[in-house]
Write a protein that holds these residues in place. Structure first.
Motif, PDB file in Angstrom:
ATOM      1  N   HIS A  67      18.395  20.344  75.335  1.00 42.85           N
ATOM      2  CA  HIS A  67      17.148  19.574  75.389  1.00 42.85           C
ATOM      3  C   HIS A  67      16.691  19.194  73.981  1.00 42.85           C
ATOM      4  O   HIS A  67      16.375  18.035  73.697  1.00 42.85           O
ATOM      5  CB  HIS A  67      16.040  20.418  76.033  1.00 42.85           C
ATOM      6  CG  HIS A  67      16.091  20.462  77.534  1.00 42.85           C
ATOM      7  ND1 HIS A  67      15.655  19.420  78.305  1.00 42.85           N
ATOM      8  CD2 HIS A  67      16.524  21.425  78.378  1.00 42.85           C
ATOM      9  CE1 HIS A  67      15.811  19.738  79.589  1.00 42.85           C
ATOM     10  NE2 HIS A  67      16.344  20.958  79.653  1.00 42.85           N
ATOM     11  N   ALA A  68      16.641  20.224  73.124  1.00 41.48           N
ATOM     12  CA  ALA A  68      16.137  20.002  71.761  1.00 41.48           C
ATOM     13  C   ALA A  68      17.038  19.017  71.009  1.00 41.48           C
ATOM     14  O   ALA A  68      16.554  18.111  70.328  1.00 41.48           O
ATOM     15  CB  ALA A  68      16.065  21.335  71.017  1.00 41.48           C
ATOM     16  N   SER A  69      18.348  19.176  71.178  1.00 38.84           N
ATOM     17  CA  SER A  69      19.292  18.331  70.431  1.00 38.84           C
ATOM     18  C   SER A  69      19.197  16.881  70.880  1.00 38.84           C
ATOM     19  O   SER A  69      19.248  15.970  70.045  1.00 38.84           O
ATOM     20  CB  SER A  69      20.712  18.839  70.618  1.00 38.84           C
ATOM     21  OG  SER A  69      20.798  20.140  70.130  1.00 38.84           O
ATOM     22  N   ALA A  70      19.068  16.670  72.184  1.00 36.55           N
ATOM     23  CA  ALA A  70      18.962  15.287  72.689  1.00 36.55           C
ATOM     24  C   ALA A  70      17.762  14.596  72.049  1.00 36.55           C
ATOM     25  O   ALA A  70      17.843  13.444  71.625  1.00 36.55           O
ATOM     26  CB  ALA A  70      18.830  15.292  74.203  1.00 36.55           C
ATOM     27  N   TRP A  71      16.665  15.329  71.947  1.00 43.90           N
ATOM     28  CA  TRP A  71      15.456  14.749  71.347  1.00 43.90           C
ATOM     29  C   TRP A  71      15.663  14.506  69.851  1.00 43.90           C
ATOM     30  O   TRP A  71      15.350  13.433  69.325  1.00 43.90           O
ATOM     31  CB  TRP A  71      14.279  15.699  71.585  1.00 43.90           C
ATOM     32  CG  TRP A  71      12.987  15.195  71.044  1.00 43.90           C
ATOM     33  CD1 TRP A  71      12.453  13.945  71.230  1.00 43.90           C
ATOM     34  CD2 TRP A  71      12.066  15.895  70.222  1.00 43.90           C
ATOM     35  NE1 TRP A  71      11.259  13.839  70.575  1.00 43.90           N
ATOM     36  CE2 TRP A  71      10.987  15.027  69.945  1.00 43.90           C
ATOM     37  CE3 TRP A  71      12.025  17.186  69.689  1.00 43.90           C
ATOM     38  CZ2 TRP A  71       9.896  15.407  69.159  1.00 43.90           C
ATOM     39  CZ3 TRP A  71      10.933  17.559  68.920  1.00 43.90           C
ATOM     40  CH2 TRP A  71       9.888  16.683  68.660  1.00 43.90           C
ATOM     41  N   LEU A  72      16.223  15.503  69.179  1.00 43.05           N
ATOM     42  CA  LEU A  72      16.355  15.398  67.727  1.00 43.05           C
ATOM     43  C   LEU A  72      17.341  14.318  67.297  1.00 43.05           C
ATOM     44  O   LEU A  72      17.071  13.562  66.363  1.00 43.05           O
ATOM     45  CB  LEU A  72      16.768  16.760  67.148  1.00 43.05           C
ATOM     46  CG  LEU A  72      15.653  17.804  67.203  1.00 43.05           C
ATOM     47  CD1 LEU A  72      16.179  19.172  66.834  1.00 43.05           C
ATOM     48  CD2 LEU A  72      14.528  17.424  66.274  1.00 43.05           C
ATOM     49  N   VAL A  73      18.484  14.231  67.993  1.00 46.18           N
ATOM     50  CA  VAL A  73      19.446  13.201  67.567  1.00 46.18           C
ATOM     51  C   VAL A  73      18.879  11.808  67.854  1.00 46.18           C
ATOM     52  O   VAL A  73      19.186  10.853  67.133  1.00 46.18           O
ATOM     53  CB  VAL A  73      20.849  13.357  68.197  1.00 46.18           C
ATOM     54  CG1 VAL A  73      21.532  14.601  67.721  1.00 46.18           C
ATOM     55  CG2 VAL A  73      20.812  13.284  69.688  1.00 46.18           C
TER      56      VAL A  73
END
Lengths: 343, 290
Positions: A239-245
């Motif tokens: 979840h966090a990575s999808a948002w950050l990238v």
């Protein structure tokens, strides 16, 4: 290939080294509340990653990339490498934060049998309204694992009170395999009951005088206790990575055509703008928005000591589309290290 | 015989600047020149005359707004095959500050396509060559300006390029650094490389260049050998070595008389000074003796 990997390694290092150190300190200093730890970590990473990503094209365009410009490596490759470096750096950061949070949780004894893992998500695609005396029944299937001492299994149904009844509140009766629970409903709430081993369906009956809504899609969730805390951390990381990238890609792309500060702020504004526009138009931000409602639900799940669900496929697709779009447009615009406008 | 190393034809470069991007700044205007392989050209001119812009265009970092540049025949500077034959030392300190010198040089060598086995030997050797052997594991961010310049020379001469473009190579260099620059340039000339150097101080370049090109306001004003451009045709320099102070005094008197009888005058006569490099070497020798 070696040269591209070297370049990626440089960019990962640029992003990861200071960020990871910062995060480890920050997360270690937070409370043992997993939701707070996640929120704080991801917010910190988002800040670092977005600002750094926005600054890269600017540095190149103002001369820092001259030494790269003479390398016999295609610039589109360098741009792609830069993006991969930014994305990998972000992933390294979130992985570091995940590991720290997981270690902290394990230290605090928050894992083990107290963590609940989603076993089944089911139900109608649309909301349904139960008037007084009406019932809703949903099959939930057999347990995924045999019953054992200390293993907890619960079913919960998403519901709220709605207009149409005689009173503004109501009472719901939830029953499953002989177990039952009466719950007063005055606002959006979960109707939950512990499941006996033999239960294969759940029934909700409106036994009050108001109208009860079962909120779709998929309002019925079956949870059971699990030791697999790592899976939850990985899904949260997703979840966090999808948002950050997504943020990093936007910042990198905008950084090609404007200064780093403005690009970083605008990247955040584009994301917030999407959230606000869809909230206004459709009543809620869309599930496909990386860092949107699915991420919020995942954060709530950690607060309830539940293992978060995986990010929806549409959110991952949206993140991937932003990433590829950002990289493609950036590659085209960066064909010149210093284009005419910014010379 | 190979064709011209550099052929620039009516090259111009302009930028749009200002808040509304409405102001047009001309950095180079109608620059035409060529250079044969193995020659060394010095670009001189005041700040803002277009030297760095011209070098960036030649390096393929930037593209001309008008005109064309061809290197080694018909190739443009942006072609990958040409970039393998080209080395560029940009002005400033554009290298990644968070990397150690040895790591940064490995990265640059890798981007230049040098095989790993070759890098392992050439990278430490080059750091030694530019006098940074003992600073190989220091981050570039901690380097002084002169050390950055040495590192820049190291990355430029890491491969054996056919065309070397150096922007202000002497800026910030200490005396041993000048020695390093002299050494690498001599080596490059020895193997027939073409060199273009830019500096706003012509005296930095005279020793190295077979030709000088004077730029001002983005235009080429003059081009010729250092003697043609800098010689005034009216002053004779004479250096005499190997006599006693008394003999020098007598020689000065004789020369003054001879000059007067020839209708000239002695403008300056003084004992020559050692170079800073000689002073460093002598001091280091004294320190070693103690």
């Amino acid at each position: 290939m070696t040269s591209t990997l070297s370049f990626v390694a440089l960019l990962v290092r640029r992003l990861a080294t200071p960020g990871a150190l910062f995060l480890v300190i920050c997360v270690a200093a937070t409370s043992s509340d997993a939701r707070a730890a996640w929120t704080f970590s991801v917010a910190a990473i988002a800040l670092i990653a977005t600002v750094r990503a926005a600054a890269w094209p600017d540095a190149w365009l103002t001369g820092e990339g001259d030494w790269l410009g003479t390398a016999p490596v295609p610039r589109t490759w360098l741009m792609a490498s830069a993006w991969i470096g930014a994305a990998l750096g972000t992933l390294v950061l979130t992985a570091a934060a995940s590991a720290t949070i997981a270690a902290r949780s394990a230290w605090d004894g928050e894992v083990g049998h107290t963590l609940l893992e989603a076993e089944r998500i089911a139900g109608p695609a649309r909301s349904i309204v139960l008037m007084p005396g009406e019932s809703f029944e949903q099959p939930i299937g057999e347990p995924a694992a045999p019953a054992s001492p200390g293993r907890k299994r619960e079913v919960r149904v998403r519901s709220t009170v709605t207009l149409g009844g005689e009173t503004p509140t109501t009472i719901a009766l939830i029953e499953a395999g002989g177990a039952s629970q009466r719950i007063f409903v005055a606002r959006r709430t979960w109707l939950a009951v512990d499941l006996p081993g033999a239960a294969t369906s759940v029934r909700v009956t409106n036994v009050g005088e108001g109208a009860l809504a079962i909120l779709g899609p998929d309002p019925v969730e079956v949870w059971s206790s699990s030791n697999a805390w790592l899976g939850g951390v990985v899904r949260m990381w997703g979840h966090a990575s999808a948002w950050l990238v997504t943020l990093v890609s936007l910042a990198l792309l905008l950084g090609v055509v404007m200064g780093p500060g403005v690009a970083a702020v605008l990247a955040a504004c584009v994301w917030l703008g999407a959230w606000m526009i869809w909230s206004r138009a459709a009543g809620a931000p869309p599930d496909w928005l990386p860092g949107g409602p699915a991420f919020q639900r995942a954060l709530e799940a950690t607060h309830e000591q539940r293992s978060p669900l995986a990010p929806p496929t549409v959110a991952i697709a949206a993140a991937a589309a932003t990433v590829m779009g950002g990289a493609a447009v950036g590659a085209v615009l960066l064909r010149h290290w210093r284009d005419e406008v910014r010379g | 015989m190979e064709s011209l190393a550099v052929q620039a034809s009516r090259v111009g470069r302009s930028f749009r600047t200002g808040f509304w991007m409405a102001k047009k700044t001309v950095a180079l205007d109608d620059v035409t020149f060529d250079l044969a392989p193995g020659r060394t050209l010095g670009l001189v001119g005041p700040n803002g005359s277009g030297k760095s812009t011209l070098l960036r265009l030649l390096a393929g970092v930037d593209r001309p707004s008008t005109g064309s540049i061809h290197l080694f025949g018909s190739s443009t500077p942006e072609e990958t095959s040409i970039k393998r034959r080209l080395a560029f030392l940009p002005d400033g300190q554009p290298f990644p500050a968070e990397l150690r010198a040895i790591d940064a040089l490995h990265l640059i060598a890798s981007l230049k396509g040098m095989p790993r086995s070759e890098r392992r030997t050439r990278v430490p050797a080059m750091l030694e060559r530019v006098g940074l052997g003992d600073r190989a594991r220091t981050r570039l961010g901690a380097f002084s300006r002169g050390m950055h310049r040495r590192f820049g020379l190291g990355q430029a001469f890491l491969t054996e390029p056919d065309l070397i473009l150096l922007d202000e190579p002497t800026a910030g260099l200490d005396a041993p650094g000048f020695d390093v620059l002299n050494g690498v340039l001599q080596e490059a000339r020895g193997r027939g490389a073409t060199v273009i150097l830019a500096s706003h101080v012509a005296s930095d370049l005279v020793e190295h260049c077979s030709q000088l090109m004077l730029l001002a306001g983005g235009r080429v004003l003059r081009r010729g050998s250092p003697d043609e451009l800098l010689g005034d045709g009216q002053t004779l320099e004479l250096r005499v070595r190997g006599s006693s102070p008394e003999a020098f005094a007598s020689l000065e008197e004789s020369l003054t008389r001879a000059a007067t009888s020839a209708g000239a005058s002695v403008v300056t006569a003084r004992m020559a000074r050692r170079s800073l490099l000689d002073l460093y070497a002598e001091t280091a020798k004294d320190e070693a003796h103690r």
